[in-house]
Design a protein around this motif. Structure first.
Motif, PDB file in Angstrom:
ATOM      1  N   LEU A   1      32.351 -83.341  37.548  1.00 45.30           N
ATOM      2  CA  LEU A   1      31.748 -82.648  38.689  1.00 45.30           C
ATOM      3  C   LEU A   1      32.485 -81.341  38.982  1.00 45.30           C
ATOM      4  CD1 LEU A   1      30.889 -85.412  41.326  1.00 45.30           C
ATOM      5  CD2 LEU A   1      29.306 -83.722  40.392  1.00 45.30           C
ATOM      6  N   LEU A   2      33.818 -81.431  38.985  1.00 44.28           N
ATOM      7  CA  LEU A   2      34.613 -80.230  39.236  1.00 44.28           C
ATOM      8  C   LEU A   2      34.476 -79.229  38.097  1.00 44.28           C
ATOM      9  CD1 LEU A   2      37.817 -81.729  40.880  1.00 44.28           C
ATOM     10  CD2 LEU A   2      36.012 -80.407  41.974  1.00 44.28           C
ATOM     11  N   ASN A   3      34.325 -79.710  36.873  1.00 51.46           N
ATOM     12  CA  ASN A   3      34.073 -78.809  35.755  1.00 51.46           C
ATOM     13  C   ASN A   3      32.760 -78.042  35.957  1.00 51.46           C
ATOM     14  OD1 ASN A   3      36.385 -79.370  34.297  1.00 51.46           O
ATOM     15  ND2 ASN A   3      35.434 -80.969  33.050  1.00 51.46           N
TER      16      ASN A   3
ATOM     17  N   SER B   1      29.101 -79.707  30.679  1.00 52.67           N
ATOM     18  CA  SER B   1      28.648 -78.735  29.694  1.00 52.67           C
ATOM     19  C   SER B   1      27.276 -79.106  29.129  1.00 52.67           C
ATOM     20  CB  SER B   1      29.667 -78.585  28.562  1.00 52.67           C
ATOM     21  OG  SER B   1      29.870 -79.817  27.905  1.00 52.67           O
ATOM     22  N   ALA B   2      26.998 -80.413  28.998  1.00 53.13           N
ATOM     23  CA  ALA B   2      25.690 -80.843  28.504  1.00 53.13           C
ATOM     24  C   ALA B   2      24.590 -80.480  29.502  1.00 53.13           C
ATOM     25  CB  ALA B   2      25.691 -82.348  28.237  1.00 53.13           C
ATOM     26  N   ILE B   3      24.876 -80.686  30.783  1.00 48.55           N
ATOM     27  CA  ILE B   3      23.901 -80.309  31.813  1.00 48.55           C
ATOM     28  C   ILE B   3      23.673 -78.800  31.807  1.00 48.55           C
ATOM     29  CG2 ILE B   3      23.472 -80.221  34.301  1.00 48.55           C
ATOM     30  CD1 ILE B   3      24.988 -82.849  34.581  1.00 48.55           C
ATOM     31  N   ALA B   4      24.750 -78.039  31.714  1.00 48.37           N
ATOM     32  CA  ALA B   4      24.637 -76.579  31.714  1.00 48.37           C
ATOM     33  C   ALA B   4      23.835 -76.090  30.516  1.00 48.37           C
ATOM     34  CB  ALA B   4      26.019 -75.943  31.726  1.00 48.37           C
ATOM     35  N   GLU B   5      24.106 -76.665  29.354  1.00 44.08           N
ATOM     36  CA  GLU B   5      23.384 -76.257  28.144  1.00 44.08           C
ATOM     37  C   GLU B   5      21.890 -76.526  28.297  1.00 44.08           C
ATOM     38  OE1 GLU B   5      23.299 -77.210  23.303  1.00 44.08           O
ATOM     39  OE2 GLU B   5      24.747 -78.220  24.608  1.00 44.08           O
ATOM     40  N   ALA B   6      21.557 -77.681  28.846  1.00 45.20           N
ATOM     41  CA  ALA B   6      20.148 -78.010  29.050  1.00 45.20           C
ATOM     42  C   ALA B   6      19.508 -77.071  30.072  1.00 45.20           C
ATOM     43  CB  ALA B   6      20.019 -79.461  29.511  1.00 45.20           C
ATOM     44  N   ALA B   7      20.224 -76.755  31.122  1.00 48.15           N
ATOM     45  CA  ALA B   7      19.688 -75.848  32.140  1.00 48.15           C
ATOM     46  C   ALA B   7      19.388 -74.471  31.543  1.00 48.15           C
ATOM     47  CB  ALA B   7      20.671 -75.724  33.302  1.00 48.15           C
ATOM     48  N   HIS B   8      20.301 -73.968  30.734  1.00 42.51           N
ATOM     49  CA  HIS B   8      20.082 -72.655  30.115  1.00 42.51           C
ATOM     50  C   HIS B   8      18.892 -72.691  29.146  1.00 42.51           C
ATOM     51  CE1 HIS B   8      23.372 -70.375  31.793  1.00 42.51           C
ATOM     52  NE2 HIS B   8      24.220 -71.366  31.528  1.00 42.51           N
ATOM     53  N   LYS B   9      18.728 -73.798  28.454  1.00 43.21           N
ATOM     54  CA  LYS B   9      17.572 -73.924  27.552  1.00 43.21           C
ATOM     55  C   LYS B   9      16.272 -73.914  28.357  1.00 43.21           C
ATOM     56  CE  LYS B   9      19.756 -76.386  23.678  1.00 43.21           C
ATOM     57  NZ  LYS B   9      19.826 -77.664  22.933  1.00 43.21           N
TER      58      LYS B   9
ATOM     59  N   ALA C   1      19.713 -83.628  40.093  1.00 43.63           N
ATOM     60  CA  ALA C   1      19.498 -85.077  39.913  1.00 43.63           C
ATOM     61  C   ALA C   1      20.499 -85.683  38.938  1.00 43.63           C
ATOM     62  CB  ALA C   1      18.072 -85.315  39.419  1.00 43.63           C
ATOM     63  N   LEU C   2      21.075 -84.849  38.081  1.00 42.14           N
ATOM     64  CA  LEU C   2      22.018 -85.349  37.080  1.00 42.14           C
ATOM     65  C   LEU C   2      23.463 -85.349  37.566  1.00 42.14           C
ATOM     66  CD1 LEU C   2      20.559 -83.496  33.962  1.00 42.14           C
ATOM     67  CD2 LEU C   2      20.319 -85.939  34.495  1.00 42.14           C
ATOM     68  N   LEU C   3      23.778 -84.521  38.532  1.00 39.28           N
ATOM     69  CA  LEU C   3      25.174 -84.390  38.966  1.00 39.28           C
ATOM     70  C   LEU C   3      25.788 -85.702  39.448  1.00 39.28           C
ATOM     71  CD1 LEU C   3      25.135 -80.920  40.795  1.00 39.28           C
ATOM     72  CD2 LEU C   3      25.907 -81.446  38.476  1.00 39.28           C
ATOM     73  N   PRO C   4      25.042 -86.560  40.162  1.00 36.14           N
ATOM     74  CA  PRO C   4      25.648 -87.835  40.585  1.00 36.14           C
ATOM     75  C   PRO C   4      26.084 -88.721  39.414  1.00 36.14           C
ATOM     76  CG  PRO C   4      23.681 -87.375  41.870  1.00 36.14           C
ATOM     77  CD  PRO C   4      23.708 -86.382  40.755  1.00 36.14           C
TER      78      PRO C   4
ATOM     79  N   GLN D   1      18.949 -90.446  30.885  1.00 36.97           N
ATOM     80  CA  GLN D   1      19.489 -91.741  30.465  1.00 36.97           C
ATOM     81  C   GLN D   1      20.752 -91.605  29.620  1.00 36.97           C
ATOM     82  OE1 GLN D   1      18.069 -94.489  31.709  1.00 36.97           O
ATOM     83  NE2 GLN D   1      16.608 -93.104  32.721  1.00 36.97           N
ATOM     84  N   THR D   2      21.309 -90.410  29.567  1.00 36.80           N
ATOM     85  CA  THR D   2      22.494 -90.171  28.726  1.00 36.80           C
ATOM     86  C   THR D   2      23.734 -90.826  29.325  1.00 36.80           C
ATOM     87  OG1 THR D   2      21.586 -88.053  28.005  1.00 36.80           O
ATOM     88  CG2 THR D   2      23.960 -88.383  27.705  1.00 36.80           C
ATOM     89  N   LYS D   3      24.466 -91.535  28.484  1.00 32.81           N
ATOM     90  CA  LYS D   3      25.725 -92.136  28.919  1.00 32.81           C
ATOM     91  C   LYS D   3      26.858 -91.124  28.717  1.00 32.81           C
ATOM     92  CE  LYS D   3      24.385 -96.914  27.870  1.00 32.81           C
ATOM     93  NZ  LYS D   3      24.725 -98.140  27.099  1.00 32.81           N
ATOM     94  N   ASP D   4      27.893 -91.256  29.533  1.00 34.00           N
ATOM     95  CA  ASP D   4      29.057 -90.356  29.454  1.00 34.00           C
ATOM     96  C   ASP D   4      28.619 -88.882  29.503  1.00 34.00           C
ATOM     97  OD1 ASP D   4      30.806 -92.553  29.159  1.00 34.00           O
ATOM     98  OD2 ASP D   4      30.357 -92.628  27.007  1.00 34.00           O
ATOM     99  N   LEU D   5      27.775 -88.600  30.449  1.00 31.14           N
ATOM    100  CA  LEU D   5      27.232 -87.250  30.613  1.00 31.14           C
ATOM    101  C   LEU D   5      28.342 -86.273  30.979  1.00 31.14           C
ATOM    102  CD1 LEU D   5      24.510 -85.716  30.629  1.00 31.14           C
ATOM    103  CD2 LEU D   5      24.373 -86.206  33.090  1.00 31.14           C
ATOM    104  N   THR D   6      28.249 -85.050  30.459  1.00 35.61           N
ATOM    105  CA  THR D   6      29.258 -84.026  30.743  1.00 35.61           C
ATOM    106  C   THR D   6      28.624 -82.835  31.458  1.00 35.61           C
ATOM    107  OG1 THR D   6      28.936 -82.871  28.639  1.00 35.61           O
ATOM    108  CG2 THR D   6      30.573 -84.660  28.692  1.00 35.61           C
TER     109      THR D   6
END
Length: 513
Positions: free
Chosen positions: A349-351, A306-314, A339-342, A299-304
């Protein structure tokens, strides 16, 4: 219509571009032929390095068949396997050692019933199949006088462009001209770790890459070297740099050719994460594990990115704390960030494609137990160890090749060293900014025909998959791009290559009209 198209590189990306392209071309009513050049420095036309003679005929897929290739291609391939089963298995056993025979004995109850999906099959099976698929379509169009095709087995050294025409220049100073080019040369060259001439050929052997000369030629050198030391009652210490698919294959092949009961060899691998690929799926624990850090971002707004990557590594960290390997969690974690990439902007996305996807992937490597069982057997005999560290240097000493490495990336980290008799470079490829980049790539970039994207392992392409006008890109060099609605951080996976090549075929067809 009249056009000349040159494919530089004749591997799987070219094959899966040609198949739909030629099928579409056959259906269209054109009044003139199309001329195609297929260019490759190897003679593995339409197979490429992984599935042709350079890999040999006794190595396996790193994935089971159901995860290697998608439908409808998989069913068609399985039908071909069933029709050619006896010949294929005999050829595999003839070219392998005890592990090849063991593979056939263990898996024959499945493949004799046509149950291929869960098998890690010999890779050359796929090479033979796809070669026949492409050649059948070529022959049909050539016979119908709709296609002229020329094979060129030479190394391309440069490409120049004048007006709307490309000149492709080869190492023997010959050239050809073409209206359009498809750059499909596979992965970038391996890193150069050691360029010195070996002084003591009894104590030291360096293999600069697994497949450059061909797996079988490399294995011939290794076998001769180890046998020479065995005749003098000398042990052989082997370092495999990189805990990836090619590293596993080298260990497997050496032990297949030189029985571990008969040869006094020991192995160590070096990798930055210090973890070997995993092959054990735990169905019970998979149901209990959840990617909670990724789920928390839903439910995060303005998702980045790096935030997805950090969560994945955790989530990967949490899995490791629970003793869960990648084979159990890779699907869960991949589904979690997928599920978060869209929810990302196009820039983010390119980042993710350029900076984060591969970093996550390096911690989620899986392999078949047929390969991993060899490592387990060596470990049980205390003849295998995995070193967590980063390669620093390699020099020859009186006893062999001394490798230096650092345990972590901290500025004050200590440097360790160890001496080996054989060192095999499986550390992977250079990037497009490397000083070791080949003159061909340097010239492409300097001329402006191709521009590296921020991933540094792929070229920037437009919506038509062009690096510049009429210069199309296929295969691994598409890393770090968005193609239609998908982003790609790497294209080593056959299913991704097939999908992207099918899109490219449509772009090429539209470009001809």
């Amino acid at each position: 219509m009249s056009a000349k198209i040159a494919f530089i590189g004749a591997g799987i990306a070219t094959s899966y571009t040609l198949i739909p392209f030629l099928e579409s071309y056959e259906k269209e009513k054109y009044n003139s032929e199309i001329e195609i050049f297929i260019i490759d420095k190897s003679n593995d036309f339409f197979k490429g390095m992984p599935y042709g003679s350079r890999s040999g005929k006794s190595v396996l897929l790193i994935q089971d068949l159901k995860n290697f290739i998608t439908e409808p291609h998989r069913t068609h391939f399985k039908n071909w396997l069933d029709a050619n089963l006896t010949e294929l298995v005999e050829e595999f056993i003839d070219n392998g050692g005890m592990y090849a025979t063991e593979w056939a004995q263990i898996n024959s109850p499945l493949y004799k019933k046509g149950e291929w999906d869960d098998l890690y099959i010999p890779r050359f099976f796929f090479g033979k199949y796809i070669n026949q698929e492409v050649l059948g379509r070529i022959d049909k169009l050539v016979n119908a006088k709709k296609l002229t095709l020329t094979y060129i087995q030479k190394e391309t050294v440069s490409i120049t462009k004048e007006a709307n025409n490309f000149q492709i220049n080869f190492e023997d100073n010959t050239t050809i001209s073409s209206d359009k080019i498809v750059l499909s040369i596979g992965s970038l060259p391996y890193k150069r770790l050691f360029d010195d001439t070996i002084g003591n050929n009894e104590n030291a052997l360096y293999i600069k890459e697994p497949y450059g000369l061909g797996m079988e030629k490399n294995m011939g050198q290794i076998a001769s070297f180890i046998n020479g030391r065995k005749s003098k009652n000398l042990k052989t210490k082997i370092a495999v740099l990189g805990a990836n698919a090619s590293g596993l294959e080298m260990i497997y092949k050496i032990c297949d050719k030189l029985n571990i009961d008969e040869y006094d060899t020991s192995f160590k691998t070096l990798s930055s994460h210090g973890v070997m690929p995993d092959g054990t799926f735990d169905a019970v624990k998979a149901k209990q594990f959840s990617a909670k850090h990724l789920q928390s971002l839903s439910q995060t707004k303005d998702l980045t990115a790096s935030a997805i990557a950090e969560a994945a590594h955790k989530d990967i960290d949490e899995a490791e704390k629970q003793g869960l390997g990648a084979a159990t969690t890779v699907g869960i974690i991949s589904k979690g960030f997928g599920a978060l990439l869209p929810n990302l902007s196009k820039e983010e996305l390119l980042n993710f494609a350029c900076f984060h996807g591969n970093q996550i992937g390096r911690r989620q490597r899986c392999a078949g137990n047929h390969y991993l069982s060899v490592v387990e057997e060596l470990s049980n005999r205390e003849r295998f160890e995995h070193i967590k560290g980063r390669f620093h240097g390699l020099t020859e000493s009186s006893d062999g090749l001394t490798m230096t490495f650092k345990n972590n990336d901290a500025p004050n980290s200590t440097e360790d060293s160890e001496t080996f008799n054989i060192v095999i470079n499986c550390l992977g490829s250079v990037d497009l900014t490397s000083n070791d980049l080949s003159p061909f790539f340097k010239d492409l970039i300097k001329s402006g025909l191709c521009k590296p994207n921020p991933s540094k392992i792929g070229f920037k392409v437009d919506e038509n998959m062009q690096a510049s006008e009429n210069l199309f890109v296929a295969g691994p060099l598409l890393a770090g791009n968005q193609i239609e609605d998908k982003i790609f951080w790497h294209l080593e996976h056959c299913a991704r290559i097939i999908w992207s090549s099918n899109v490219l075929a449509k772009k090429l067809q539209a470009n001809l009209i």
